[in-house]
Design a protein around this motif. Structure first.
Motif, PDB file in Angstrom:
ATOM      1  N   PHE A 160      32.994  35.768  45.147  1.00 46.93           N
ATOM      2  CA  PHE A 160      32.517  36.649  46.213  1.00 46.93           C
ATOM      3  C   PHE A 160      33.514  37.774  46.461  1.00 46.93           C
ATOM      4  CE2 PHE A 160      32.010  37.930  50.663  1.00 46.93           C
ATOM      5  CZ  PHE A 160      30.689  38.350  50.614  1.00 46.93           C
ATOM      6  N   ASN A 161      34.802  37.447  46.478  1.00 47.78           N
ATOM      7  CA  ASN A 161      35.821  38.475  46.665  1.00 47.78           C
ATOM      8  C   ASN A 161      35.795  39.505  45.547  1.00 47.78           C
ATOM      9  OD1 ASN A 161      37.007  37.766  49.139  1.00 47.78           O
ATOM     10  ND2 ASN A 161      38.135  36.122  48.160  1.00 47.78           N
ATOM     11  N   LYS A 162      35.583  39.036  44.346  1.00 45.04           N
ATOM     12  CA  LYS A 162      35.483  39.960  43.208  1.00 45.04           C
ATOM     13  C   LYS A 162      34.252  40.855  43.378  1.00 45.04           C
ATOM     14  CE  LYS A 162      35.344  40.052  38.182  1.00 45.04           C
ATOM     15  NZ  LYS A 162      35.299  39.244  36.960  1.00 45.04           N
ATOM     16  N   TYR A 163      33.144  40.272  43.782  1.00 43.71           N
ATOM     17  CA  TYR A 163      31.901  41.023  43.981  1.00 43.71           C
ATOM     18  C   TYR A 163      32.075  42.105  45.053  1.00 43.71           C
ATOM     19  CZ  TYR A 163      27.083  42.023  45.316  1.00 43.71           C
ATOM     20  OH  TYR A 163      25.909  42.672  45.625  1.00 43.71           O
ATOM     21  N   THR A 164      32.772  41.767  46.138  1.00 45.86           N
ATOM     22  CA  THR A 164      32.937  42.723  47.246  1.00 45.86           C
ATOM     23  C   THR A 164      34.185  43.588  47.080  1.00 45.86           C
ATOM     24  OG1 THR A 164      34.164  41.145  48.605  1.00 45.86           O
ATOM     25  CG2 THR A 164      31.755  41.225  48.904  1.00 45.86           C
ATOM     26  N   ARG A 165      34.900  43.401  45.986  1.00 46.13           N
ATOM     27  CA  ARG A 165      36.144  44.138  45.722  1.00 46.13           C
ATOM     28  C   ARG A 165      37.159  43.951  46.850  1.00 46.13           C
ATOM     29  NH1 ARG A 165      33.259  49.358  44.760  1.00 46.13           N
ATOM     30  NH2 ARG A 165      31.390  48.291  44.135  1.00 46.13           N
ATOM     31  N   GLN A 166      37.289  42.707  47.277  1.00 42.13           N
ATOM     32  CA  GLN A 166      38.289  42.294  48.267  1.00 42.13           C
ATOM     33  C   GLN A 166      38.130  42.970  49.626  1.00 42.13           C
ATOM     34  OE1 GLN A 166      40.478  39.833  47.788  1.00 42.13           O
ATOM     35  NE2 GLN A 166      39.817  39.535  45.701  1.00 42.13           N
ATOM     36  N   ARG A 167      36.926  43.341  49.991  1.00 43.95           N
ATOM     37  CA  ARG A 167      36.722  43.949  51.312  1.00 43.95           C
ATOM     38  C   ARG A 167      37.045  42.945  52.411  1.00 43.95           C
ATOM     39  NH1 ARG A 167      31.553  46.586  49.226  1.00 43.95           N
ATOM     40  NH2 ARG A 167      32.308  48.637  48.620  1.00 43.95           N
ATOM     41  N   GLU A 188      23.692  42.110  53.910  1.00 38.01           N
ATOM     42  CA  GLU A 188      23.270  42.663  52.621  1.00 38.01           C
ATOM     43  C   GLU A 188      24.251  42.316  51.504  1.00 38.01           C
ATOM     44  OE1 GLU A 188      23.315  44.453  55.484  1.00 38.01           O
ATOM     45  OE2 GLU A 188      21.147  44.508  55.794  1.00 38.01           O
ATOM     46  N   GLN A 189      25.561  42.229  51.833  1.00 35.53           N
ATOM     47  CA  GLN A 189      26.551  41.844  50.826  1.00 35.53           C
ATOM     48  C   GLN A 189      26.309  40.411  50.357  1.00 35.53           C
ATOM     49  OE1 GLN A 189      29.962  42.782  53.316  1.00 35.53           O
ATOM     50  NE2 GLN A 189      30.758  44.016  51.644  1.00 35.53           N
ATOM     51  N   VAL A 190      26.029  39.531  51.283  1.00 35.68           N
ATOM     52  CA  VAL A 190      25.812  38.127  50.948  1.00 35.68           C
ATOM     53  C   VAL A 190      24.536  37.983  50.110  1.00 35.68           C
ATOM     54  CG1 VAL A 190      25.420  35.816  51.881  1.00 35.68           C
ATOM     55  CG2 VAL A 190      27.038  37.362  52.999  1.00 35.68           C
ATOM     56  N   GLY A 244      23.115  40.309  48.253  1.00 36.46           N
ATOM     57  CA  GLY A 244      23.387  40.909  46.951  1.00 36.46           C
ATOM     58  C   GLY A 244      24.196  39.989  46.054  1.00 36.46           C
ATOM     59  N   PHE A 245      25.189  39.325  46.632  1.00 42.19           N
ATOM     60  CA  PHE A 245      26.004  38.382  45.862  1.00 42.19           C
ATOM     61  C   PHE A 245      25.147  37.223  45.356  1.00 42.19           C
ATOM     62  CE2 PHE A 245      28.584  34.434  45.983  1.00 42.19           C
ATOM     63  CZ  PHE A 245      29.398  34.713  44.887  1.00 42.19           C
ATOM     64  N   LYS A 246      24.331  36.683  46.232  1.00 40.67           N
ATOM     65  CA  LYS A 246      23.467  35.562  45.841  1.00 40.67           C
ATOM     66  C   LYS A 246      22.522  35.967  44.722  1.00 40.67           C
ATOM     67  CE  LYS A 246      20.283  32.133  47.484  1.00 40.67           C
ATOM     68  NZ  LYS A 246      18.932  32.157  47.917  1.00 40.67           N
ATOM     69  N   ASN A 247      21.911  37.145  44.849  1.00 42.66           N
ATOM     70  CA  ASN A 247      21.006  37.626  43.812  1.00 42.66           C
ATOM     71  C   ASN A 247      21.717  37.881  42.501  1.00 42.66           C
ATOM     72  OD1 ASN A 247      18.811  37.465  45.548  1.00 42.66           O
ATOM     73  ND2 ASN A 247      18.987  39.599  46.184  1.00 42.66           N
ATOM     74  N   ALA A 248      22.952  38.344  42.549  1.00 41.16           N
ATOM     75  CA  ALA A 248      23.732  38.599  41.334  1.00 41.16           C
ATOM     76  C   ALA A 248      24.075  37.302  40.612  1.00 41.16           C
ATOM     77  CB  ALA A 248      24.996  39.370  41.679  1.00 41.16           C
ATOM     78  N   GLN A 249      24.134  36.190  41.348  1.00 45.04           N
ATOM     79  CA  GLN A 249      24.472  34.895  40.758  1.00 45.04           C
ATOM     80  C   GLN A 249      23.293  34.253  40.033  1.00 45.04           C
ATOM     81  OE1 GLN A 249      27.757  33.770  40.876  1.00 45.04           O
ATOM     82  NE2 GLN A 249      27.888  35.854  41.639  1.00 45.04           N
ATOM     83  N   GLU A 250      22.097  34.693  40.324  1.00 42.59           N
ATOM     84  CA  GLU A 250      20.894  34.069  39.738  1.00 42.59           C
ATOM     85  C   GLU A 250      20.598  34.589  38.361  1.00 42.59           C
ATOM     86  OE1 GLU A 250      17.998  34.845  42.759  1.00 42.59           O
ATOM     87  OE2 GLU A 250      18.752  33.209  43.987  1.00 42.59           O
TER      88      GLU A 250
END
Length: 64
Positions: free
Chosen positions: A39-46, A54-56, A58-64
């Motif tokens: 998740f940190n990598k996905y959000t670029r350590q924000r 929306e970040q969460v 997006g992360f979940k969708n990227a994992q599928e």
């Protein structure tokens, strides 16, 4: 990769809570740590304080 100090502290405290208050196994904690790293990598350590739904999603969708 740059790390956000406050996020790292929160993640350590969360894993400590899961282990000691909830009795979770080390294997389960390894999975949590991996998911947090991803998740940190996905959000670029924000900063987690700026986290929004929306970040969460997006992360979940990227994992599928």
């Amino acid at each position: 990769m740059k790390y956000h100090e406050q996020n790292e502290r929160m993640q350590r405290e969360y894993c400590h809570y899961l282990q000691h208050a909830r009795g979770k196994s080390e294997a389960m904690l390894d999975g949590v740590r991996k998911a947090l790293r991803d998740f940190n990598k996905y959000t670029r350590q924000r900063d987690f304080a700026t986290l929004h739904r929306e970040q969460v999603i997006g992360f979940k969708n990227a994992q599928e």
